[in-house]
Design an enzyme around this catalytic site. Structure first.
Site, PDB file in Angstrom:
ATOM      1  N   SER A 153      -5.116   2.020   6.818  1.00 57.06           N
ATOM      2  CA  SER A 153      -4.786   2.692   7.808  1.00 57.06           C
ATOM      3  C   SER A 153      -3.327   3.455   7.109  1.00 57.06           C
ATOM      4  CB  SER A 153      -4.355   2.267   8.929  1.00 57.06           C
ATOM      5  OG  SER A 153      -3.794   3.036   9.971  1.00 57.06           O
ATOM      6  N   TYR A 166      -0.958  -3.966  15.248  1.00 51.59           N
ATOM      7  CA  TYR A 166      -1.910  -3.018  14.304  1.00 51.59           C
ATOM      8  C   TYR A 166      -0.957  -2.896  12.933  1.00 51.59           C
ATOM      9  CZ  TYR A 166      -4.996   0.752  13.256  1.00 51.59           C
ATOM     10  OH  TYR A 166      -6.110   1.411  12.491  1.00 51.59           O
ATOM     11  N   LYS A 170      -2.591  -4.066   9.290  1.00 50.70           N
ATOM     12  CA  LYS A 170      -2.925  -3.128   8.159  1.00 50.70           C
ATOM     13  C   LYS A 170      -1.900  -3.098   6.989  1.00 50.70           C
ATOM     14  CE  LYS A 170      -6.486  -1.392  10.096  1.00 50.70           C
ATOM     15  NZ  LYS A 170      -7.664  -1.907   9.750  1.00 50.70           N
TER      16      LYS A 170
END
Length: 274
Positions: A153, A166, A170
């Protein structure tokens, strides 16, 4: 080793005869990439935690005359993942491509982001990538060939408030990608990642509905828009194909130039107005 005599610029992008497993492929980015792999000639195994979603996705691809089959399992259930990969190899004799894509996102400020939230996101977005790569590697090493592609990401190389688990996951995906590339290259296995920017998917439903945030992304992106899932298909096919045979440990950003730009000024600010 490729030479000018053996290089085939179009044929090298073909995935004909390859077998690919794509996780989280019932919808969104995973479905788009699975469809692209199938259109490029691969037999695609569609994973989703929901058997109904996996079957529905396969039926849509089969209706287009593409080769697809469902393999529903929870990516955080590591024995189930290992059994699924073994079953794929038993059916097809190999697994050429693993596309680790399944992911979730919990939006909370750090003071209310519970340990349980953290554990859930890390389990899906990071630990499952390692666990499935490990199982796939057992078979790929025997074959002397493999492609592992991870969905990273923009948040794997940057950050923003409200999505701490998150971001951590990532960043971990970027690290796993490079570590696996270093370890598996000698066995003919390449490991790379795709770093999507802001994509119009279900996981971004809340931010897409926030007009202020939506416009901030548009203004901050040099290409001036969000992307569609289909715009990740070409990069994924490249990394899965013979065309990327000497590409490993790379994070291919697909973010409209956002990660390359400190800020996006108005064109008039540069004195370039027509």
């Amino acid at each position: 080793m490729k030479t000018s005599e053996t290089y085939r610029p179009i044929a090298d992008f073909s995935l004909t005869g390859r077998v690919a497993l794509v996780t989280g492929a019932g919808r969104g980015i995973g479905y788009a990439i699975a469809r692209g792999f199938a259109q490029a000639g691969a037999t695609v195994v569609i994973n989703d935690i929901s058997e109904e979603a996996a079957r529905a996705a396969c039926e849509r691809l089969q209706a287009e005359g593409l080769r697809a089959e469902p393999q529903a399992f929870d990516v955080t259930d590591h024995p189930a993942g290992a059994d699924a990969i073994d079953a794929i190899v038993a059916r097809h004799g190999k697994l050429d491509i693993l596309m680790n894509n399944a992911g979730i996102l919990i939006r909370k400020p750090v003071e209310t982001h519970e340990i349980g939230d953290w554990d859930k996101v890390i389990a899906v977005n990071l630990t499952s990538f390692y666990a499935l790569a490990r199982e796939a590697t057992r078979h790929m090493r025997k074959a002397g060939y493999g492609r592992i592609i991870n969905t990273a990401s923009l948040m794997g190389i940057s950050s923003r408030p409200g999505v701490i688990s998150y971001v951590a996951a990532k960043h971990g995906v970027v690290g796993i990608t490079r570590a696996l590339a270093a370890e598996l290259g000698a066995h003919g296995i390449t490991v790379n990642a795709i770093g999507p920017g802001y994509i119009e998917t279900e996981i971004n439903k809340a931010t897409l509905a926030d007009q202020r945030f939506h416009q901030q992304v548009v203004d901050r992106t040099p290409l001036g828009r969000w992307a569609s899932p289909d715009e990740l298909v070409g990069p994924a096919i490249f990394l899965a194909s013979a065309a990327a045979g000497f590409v490993s440990g790379h994070i291919l950003m697909v973010d409209g130039g956002m990660s390359a730009t400190l800020f996006q000024p108005e064109v008039t600010d540069l004195g370039l107005a027509a």
